[in-house]
Design an enzyme around this catalytic site. Structure first.
Site, short mmCIF file in Angstrom:
data_model
loop_
_atom_site.label_atom_id
_atom_site.label_comp_id
_atom_site.label_asym_id
_atom_site.label_seq_id
_atom_site.Cartn_x
_atom_site.Cartn_y
_atom_site.Cartn_z
CB CYS A 113 -0.95 -0.01 1.19
SG CYS A 113 -1.94 -1.49 1.25
CG HIS A 253 -3.57 3.00 2.16
ND1 HIS A 253 -3.91 2.75 0.85
CD2 HIS A 253 -3.70 1.81 2.82
CE1 HIS A 253 -4.23 1.47 0.73
NE2 HIS A 253 -4.11 0.88 1.90
CG ASN A 283 -6.72 -1.58 0.95
OD1 ASN A 283 -5.98 -1.01 0.15
ND2 ASN A 283 -6.29 -2.10 2.07
O1 UT7 Z 1 -3.94 -1.91 3.39
C1 UT7 Z 1 -3.13 -1.77 4.50
C2 UT7 Z 1 -3.20 -2.89 5.42
N1 UT7 Z 1 -4.52 -3.34 5.76
C3 UT7 Z 1 -5.20 -2.77 6.77
O2 UT7 Z 1 -4.83 -1.75 7.28
C4 UT7 Z 1 -6.43 -3.50 7.27
C5 UT7 Z 1 -6.41 -3.50 8.76
N2 UT7 Z 1 -7.48 -4.25 9.38
C6 UT7 Z 1 -8.78 -3.91 9.32
O3 UT7 Z 1 -9.15 -3.00 8.62
C7 UT7 Z 1 -9.75 -4.65 10.21
O4 UT7 Z 1 -9.04 -5.41 11.13
C8 UT7 Z 1 -10.74 -5.57 9.43
C9 UT7 Z 1 -11.74 -4.72 8.68
C10 UT7 Z 1 -9.99 -6.46 8.47
C11 UT7 Z 1 -11.51 -6.44 10.41
O5 UT7 Z 1 -12.17 -5.64 11.38
P1 UT7 Z 1 -12.05 -5.98 12.94
O6 UT7 Z 1 -12.91 -5.03 13.64
O7 UT7 Z 1 -10.59 -5.97 13.26
O8 UT7 Z 1 -12.68 -7.40 13.01
P2 UT7 Z 1 -12.01 -8.75 13.53
O9 UT7 Z 1 -10.96 -9.22 12.59
O10 UT7 Z 1 -11.65 -8.56 14.96
O11 UT7 Z 1 -13.23 -9.73 13.44
C12 UT7 Z 1 -14.37 -9.57 14.24
C13 UT7 Z 1 -15.40 -10.61 13.84
C14 UT7 Z 1 -14.83 -12.03 13.79
O12 UT7 Z 1 -15.80 -12.89 14.29
P3 UT7 Z 1 -15.66 -13.52 15.76
O13 UT7 Z 1 -14.37 -14.28 15.74
O14 UT7 Z 1 -15.63 -12.33 16.69
O15 UT7 Z 1 -16.87 -14.38 15.89
C15 UT7 Z 1 -14.68 -12.27 12.30
O16 UT7 Z 1 -14.78 -13.65 11.98
O17 UT7 Z 1 -15.92 -10.33 12.54
C16 UT7 Z 1 -15.85 -11.51 11.75
N3 UT7 Z 1 -15.70 -11.14 10.35
C17 UT7 Z 1 -16.76 -10.86 9.55
N4 UT7 Z 1 -18.08 -10.86 9.78
C18 UT7 Z 1 -18.88 -10.52 8.76
C19 UT7 Z 1 -14.57 -11.00 9.64
N5 UT7 Z 1 -14.85 -10.61 8.39
C20 UT7 Z 1 -16.20 -10.54 8.31
C21 UT7 Z 1 -17.09 -10.18 7.26
N6 UT7 Z 1 -18.41 -10.19 7.54
N7 UT7 Z 1 -16.67 -9.85 6.03
#
Ligand code: UT7
Length: 326
Positions: A113, A253, A283
């Site tokens: 990125c 970004h 993204n």
């Molecule tokens: O491009 C530069 C580098 N990339 C980034 O900067 C991305 C950085 N990360 C993020 O933006 C966020 O961490 C995400 C958007 C990827 C995820 O958000 P989060 O608030 O950190 O969620 P999480 O990974 O803690 O997941 C929370 C829950 C999980 O369920 P459980 O384990 O709590 O039951 C995931 O399985 O959300 C679940 N989950 C989803 N639910 C519905 C993960 N993806 C999805 C989805 N739809 N697409």
């Protein structure tokens, strides 16, 4: 003193659009989850036969026209990408061929990125040595071709597109005013395309296990992204001898609206001075910033004298911040 200025910009987004509703029909997700957790509403995707270099060419033609130069004035091509046409040759080489430009140096930067900002820092250094006088710099990604379409943790996040700029030299009081870049490989495993390189050559198993796709520990990446985006923004402002109030436009970004919110709070930049287009693009890794930059210019948000701050964070980890005066 020779500075690097932006002479023209262009961007290209493929026609195909995937909405959150489309993803909710494919994987276990919802518009509500994607919107509140990321800020993304829709993203563009390339057709099967459309390549990363094809998108650079489209964006570049517009940037060349905007800059009012002839393609043969370009003496260097740099493409930020992690989803290039091939492992090699570089995507930059295909761009040179497709634009019909004479044999000039061209290469890719694999800083994820941060690819566009890394490219701009490299271009600025080369301008100052006189190694190049007119540079075509692009960020282009076919992220939908390197992600696992069944992994809801990643597939809803990414989109395809390209942005390009034509860079020139100036002795006036404008152009790139400060650059800050850093990388730390210690946390490289948190965001990685595991297979396809010498660490894990392609095999039946790597294909079956989808190890050629993006693997990300989103939560951990998120925490580092917030800190490093803040660091990159504040360092770029300080190195330009400016304060937050001097920044007229901030292009961060576009990885997650919550990362952007945390960054602008800490860097004390108001929301009205921040360009956010993640809702429409997702993204796009190295393409996010140059696509937003082209949008900002078309919308008249960058006037002569405006100070633009750009900041990025991505796989590697890599992070960077740059201030450009228009
Ligand atoms: O491009 C530069 C580098 N990339 C980034 O900067 C991305 C950085 N990360 C993020 O933006 C966020 O961490 C995400 C958007 C990827 C995820 O958000 P989060 O608030 O950190 O969620 P999480 O990974 O803690 O997941 C929370 C829950 C999980 O369920 P459980 O384990 O709590 O039951 C995931 O399985 O959300 C679940 N989950 C989803 N639910 C519905 C993960 N993806 C999805 C989805 N739809 N697409």
């Amino acid at each position: 003193m020779i500075r690097t200025e932006i002479l023209g910009t262009g961007s290209y987004l493929p026609e195909g659009v995937l909405t959150n509703g489309d993803w909710a029909e494919r994987v276990d997700t919802s518009d509500e989850w994607i919107t509140t957790r990321t800020g993304i509403k829709e993203r563009h995707f390339t057709t099967e036969d459309q390549t990363t270099s094809d998108m650079v060419v489209e964006a570049s033609k517009k940037a060349i026209e905007d800059a009012g130069i002839m393609p043969d004035e370009i003496d260097l091509i740099i493409v930020g990408t992690i989803s290039g046409d091939n492992a090699y040759p570089s995507t930059g080489n295909w761009v040179q061929k497709k634009l019909g430009i004479r044999p000039i140096p061209s290469f890719d930067i694999g800083a994820a990125c941060s690819g566009f900002l890394y490219g701009l820092i490299m271009a600025d250094a080369l301008m100052k040595t006189g190694a190049a006088k007119k540079i075509l710099l692009a960020g282009s990604e076919s992220m939908t071709k390197i992600m696992n379409w069944e992994d809801r943790n990643t597939c809803v996040l990414f989109g395809d597109g390209a942005g390009a700029v034509i860079l020139g030299q100036t002795e006036a009081d404008r152009g790139v005013m400060s650059t800050y870049w850093a990388a730390d490989g210690n946390l490289g495993d948190l965001l990685i395309q595991p297979a396809g390189g010498s660490a894990m050559p392609a095999s039946r198993e790597t294909v079956e296990k989808k190890l050629h796709a993006i693997h990300m520990n989103g939560n951990e990446v998120f925490k580092h992204a917030v800190k490093k985006m803040q660091e990159a923004s504040l360092m770029a402002i300080e190195l330009a001898n400016l304060s937050s109030e001097d920044i007229d436009l901030f292009i961060p970004h576009q990885a997650n609206i919550r990362i952007i919110d945390a960054t602008i709070k800490r860097a004390r930049i108001p929301l009205e001075k921040t360009l956010i287009n993640i809702d429409k693009t997702g993204n796009m890794s190295s393409a996010s910033i140059p696509v937003a930059l082209d949008q900002a210019r078309k919308e008249g948000r960058l006037k002569p004298g405006s100070h633009l701050l750009m900041a990025s964070f991505g796989a590697g980890f890599t992070w960077a911040g740059i201030v450009v005066k228009f």
